[in-house]
Motif scaffolding. Structure first.
Motif, PDB file in Angstrom:
ATOM      1  N   PHE A 206      11.956   7.287 -10.738  1.00 36.79           N
ATOM      2  CA  PHE A 206      12.684   8.349 -10.049  1.00 36.79           C
ATOM      3  C   PHE A 206      12.686   8.109  -8.539  1.00 36.79           C
ATOM      4  CE2 PHE A 206      11.043  11.173 -13.712  1.00 36.79           C
ATOM      5  CZ  PHE A 206      12.058  10.725 -14.550  1.00 36.79           C
ATOM      6  N   PHE A 207      11.564   7.624  -8.007  1.00 42.94           N
ATOM      7  CA  PHE A 207      11.520   7.262  -6.599  1.00 42.94           C
ATOM      8  C   PHE A 207      12.530   6.150  -6.307  1.00 42.94           C
ATOM      9  CE2 PHE A 207       6.878   8.733  -6.082  1.00 42.94           C
ATOM     10  CZ  PHE A 207       7.266   9.904  -5.469  1.00 42.94           C
ATOM     11  N   ASN A 208      12.598   5.173  -7.197  1.00 42.83           N
ATOM     12  CA  ASN A 208      13.521   4.066  -6.999  1.00 42.83           C
ATOM     13  C   ASN A 208      14.971   4.530  -7.082  1.00 42.83           C
ATOM     14  OD1 ASN A 208      11.326   2.332  -6.721  1.00 42.83           O
ATOM     15  ND2 ASN A 208      11.253   1.898  -8.910  1.00 42.83           N
ATOM     16  N   ASP A 209      15.233   5.511  -7.952  1.00 40.05           N
ATOM     17  CA  ASP A 209      16.578   6.083  -8.016  1.00 40.05           C
ATOM     18  C   ASP A 209      16.949   6.707  -6.675  1.00 40.05           C
ATOM     19  OD1 ASP A 209      16.857   5.401 -10.715  1.00 40.05           O
ATOM     20  OD2 ASP A 209      16.076   7.329 -11.411  1.00 40.05           O
ATOM     21  N   ALA A 210      15.990   7.453  -6.090  1.00 38.52           N
ATOM     22  CA  ALA A 210      16.244   8.096  -4.798  1.00 38.52           C
ATOM     23  C   ALA A 210      16.548   7.049  -3.731  1.00 38.52           C
ATOM     24  CB  ALA A 210      15.034   8.930  -4.384  1.00 38.52           C
TER      25      ALA A 210
ATOM     26  N   ALA B 226      10.941  -1.589   2.185  1.00 40.35           N
ATOM     27  CA  ALA B 226      10.202  -0.834   1.167  1.00 40.35           C
ATOM     28  C   ALA B 226      10.135  -1.592  -0.154  1.00 40.35           C
ATOM     29  CB  ALA B 226      10.862   0.527   0.945  1.00 40.35           C
ATOM     30  N   LYS B 227       8.964  -1.565  -0.774  1.00 33.95           N
ATOM     31  CA  LYS B 227       8.794  -2.159  -2.099  1.00 33.95           C
ATOM     32  C   LYS B 227       9.127  -1.124  -3.168  1.00 33.95           C
ATOM     33  CE  LYS B 227       5.556  -5.974  -1.625  1.00 33.95           C
ATOM     34  NZ  LYS B 227       5.726  -6.194  -0.199  1.00 33.95           N
ATOM     35  N   ALA B 228       9.546  -1.615  -4.315  1.00 31.31           N
ATOM     36  CA  ALA B 228       9.841  -0.727  -5.432  1.00 31.31           C
ATOM     37  C   ALA B 228       8.559  -0.065  -5.915  1.00 31.31           C
ATOM     38  CB  ALA B 228      10.494  -1.512  -6.565  1.00 31.31           C
TER      39      ALA B 228
ATOM     40  N   MET C  42       0.823  -1.206   0.000  1.00 27.73           N
ATOM     41  CA  MET C  42       0.000   0.000   0.000  1.00 27.73           C
ATOM     42  C   MET C  42       0.857   1.257   0.000  1.00 27.73           C
ATOM     43  SD  MET C  42      -1.294   2.764   1.757  1.00 27.73           S
ATOM     44  CE  MET C  42      -1.388   2.615   3.538  1.00 27.73           C
ATOM     45  N   MET C  43       1.901   1.266   0.805  1.00 31.84           N
ATOM     46  CA  MET C  43       2.744   2.459   0.895  1.00 31.84           C
ATOM     47  C   MET C  43       3.424   2.751  -0.436  1.00 31.84           C
ATOM     48  SD  MET C  43       2.366   3.734   3.933  1.00 31.84           S
ATOM     49  CE  MET C  43       3.785   4.757   4.321  1.00 31.84           C
ATOM     50  N   ALA C  44       3.892   1.717  -1.118  1.00 26.69           N
ATOM     51  CA  ALA C  44       4.530   1.918  -2.418  1.00 26.69           C
ATOM     52  C   ALA C  44       3.535   2.461  -3.432  1.00 26.69           C
ATOM     53  CB  ALA C  44       5.136   0.606  -2.919  1.00 26.69           C
ATOM     54  N   GLU C  45       2.324   1.931  -3.406  1.00 30.20           N
ATOM     55  CA  GLU C  45       1.305   2.366  -4.366  1.00 30.20           C
ATOM     56  C   GLU C  45       0.848   3.797  -4.105  1.00 30.20           C
ATOM     57  OE1 GLU C  45      -1.706  -0.557  -3.821  1.00 30.20           O
ATOM     58  OE2 GLU C  45      -0.739  -2.058  -5.107  1.00 30.20           O
ATOM     59  N   GLN C  46       0.743   4.170  -2.839  1.00 28.05           N
ATOM     60  CA  GLN C  46       0.188   5.479  -2.487  1.00 28.05           C
ATOM     61  C   GLN C  46       1.241   6.567  -2.331  1.00 28.05           C
ATOM     62  OE1 GLN C  46      -3.113   6.333  -2.203  1.00 28.05           O
ATOM     63  NE2 GLN C  46      -3.543   4.283  -2.981  1.00 28.05           N
TER      64      GLN C  46
END
Length: 425
Positions: A362-366, A355-357, A342-346
């Motif tokens: 860009f979030f994944n790069d961070a 944490a899920k990808a 849920m956190m990854a989706e929202q």
């Protein structure tokens, strides 16, 4: 008979104690006053799942957009029925709710963090609010075009290498069919990228050097030469003449990048949907966000500029049972499959080990930079006094400089402007 009676009484007493213990365990409850209306449905579903799994009641109430402070103030007056979990996103919030903030650094939930960069701390060092998601900005890069020009992202590790690549691409732009940077427009739809986000870079390094942790009355401008050299790199290595930047817009820069006319585009994680959506249809595999390099020693170890005002706080005035229930709930949110999905989706990236990808690269790069141990460039611009007025003066000076004016005017707007606006506020 007496032995049998004693046995029955003992058994009854044991059952009573067990029932009492179970009852005590079940007394804890969670009440989350949610800050983000757009995530209400997701939080309601997650709360229901947790209650079904554990029996612990979780109530989620969502404040209407723009009303959170007022709702929180009203709800905190409800004693035992007050929120056990709430939002405290900045220094002002810490001061307002100082008597309601439970120190979190020794909790199991806190120990799941992958970075402590987004937390808020009290004067004694206690972690009083935990950043649970963040946004990031940097230089969005088209890897496919970069490779066409004969380079890869791995070739860019600091300002010197960024400069070499950008200047070579600009020099060959006619032959390549694209330029290095998108236009750095000073129109209001674009200028915030530079008076806010690019200006963050010299502010961040100055504040880091000087140990600044609250809004200073004055700044020195220690890294304004670095600010000048990255700005010069931007405006002298794009298709738009620097003298024309006053009217260049944010949409113009977006289109230049989205249509493959430039390799580099300074912006943030929020642009991902625009770039990969129907209008431009860019391939996510071609996109990456790299740090903004300005020539500071050791910047090879920098990550993206990340920040948030989305921080969780636990109500220290709640009962011990409710505090425990709330901390257990938070631990489940950031470690369970249901919670991290849920956190990854929202929210995109969350700064926790499990944490899920995200679909947003860009979030994944961070997150990747953080996981590699790179330092986070925090949002120092959050300390800007009278932010709109200060930025307007910086934009005017940068626009004048780009059209042939003096950099001294930018320094004045930056440094003297800060002191003036601090006094005025």
């Amino acid at each position: 008979m007496k032995k049998l009676l004693a046995l029955v009484l003992t058994l009854a007493l044991c059952l009573t104690l067990v029932a009492g213990a179970a009852s005590a365990e079940a007394t804890g409850k969670v009440y989350y006053l949610n800050f983000k209306p757009e995530a209400d449905e997701a939080w309601q579903a997650l709360a229901k799942t947790y209650t079904e799994q554990t029996g612990v009641p979780v109530t989620v109430v969502t404040a209407a957009s723009g009303t959170y402070s007022e709702v929180l103030t009203a709800e905190m007056d409800k004693g035992d029925a007050a929120p056990t979990l709430f939002q405290c996103g900045n220094q002002a919030g810490l001061e307002t709710w100082a008597d309601y903030l439970l120190p979190l650094q020794d909790t199991d939930f806190y120990k799941e963090l992958s970075t402590e960069e987004f937390n808020l701390y009290g004067e004694n060092g206690d972690a009083l609010a935990v950043g649970y998601c963040y946004e990031a900005f940097g230089i969005i890069t088209n890897k496919a075009l970069l490779e066409e020009a004969g380079y890869s992202v791995d070739d860019i590790t600091n300002f010197e290498t960024l400069k070499a690549v950008a200047e070579d691409i600009h020099a060959r732009s006619a032959e390549l069919g694209f330029d290095a940077f998108t236009s750095s427009g000073m129109d209001g739809s674009s200028s915030w990228r530079f008076s806010g986000h690019l200006a963050n870079m010299p502010l961040y390094y100055e504040f880091r050097d000087d140990g600044i942790t609250s809004q200073p009355a004055t700044i020195k401008g220690t890294y304004l030469d670095n600010f000048k050299q990255i700005w010069d790199l931007y405006i002298n290595n794009c298709a738009t003449d620097p003298s024309q930047l006053a009217s260049a817009t944010g949409d113009q820069a977006l289109a230049e990048f989205g249509e493959g006319k430039a390799v580099f585009y300074q912006n943030g994680t929020w642009e991902y949907a625009n770039l990969t959506g129907e209008k431009f249809g860019m391939d996510p595999a071609d996109l990456v966000m790299i740090p903004i390099y300005i020539g500071v020693e050791g910047e090879e170890d920098a990550g993206l500029a990340c920040g948030t005002e989305n921080c969780w706080a636990v109500n220290s005035q709640a009962s011990e049972a409710d505090q425990k229930a709330t901390l257990d709930f938070l631990y489940w949110v950031v470690t369970s499959d249901e919670g991290t999905t849920m956190m990854a989706e929202q929210f995109g990236p969350i700064p926790f080990k499990a944490a899920k990808a995200s679909d947003n690269v860009f979030f994944n790069d961070a997150n990747n930079y953080i996981n590699e141990g790179k330092y986070v460039v925090s949002w120092a611009f959050n300390y800007t006094p009278n932010v709109d007025t200060w930025r307007a003066a910086v934009v005017a000076a940068m626009t004048q400089y780009s059209a042939g004016g003096s950099w001294d005017d930018v320094v004045t707007a930056f440094v003297q402007g800060w002191a003036t606006q601090y006094a005025n506020q």
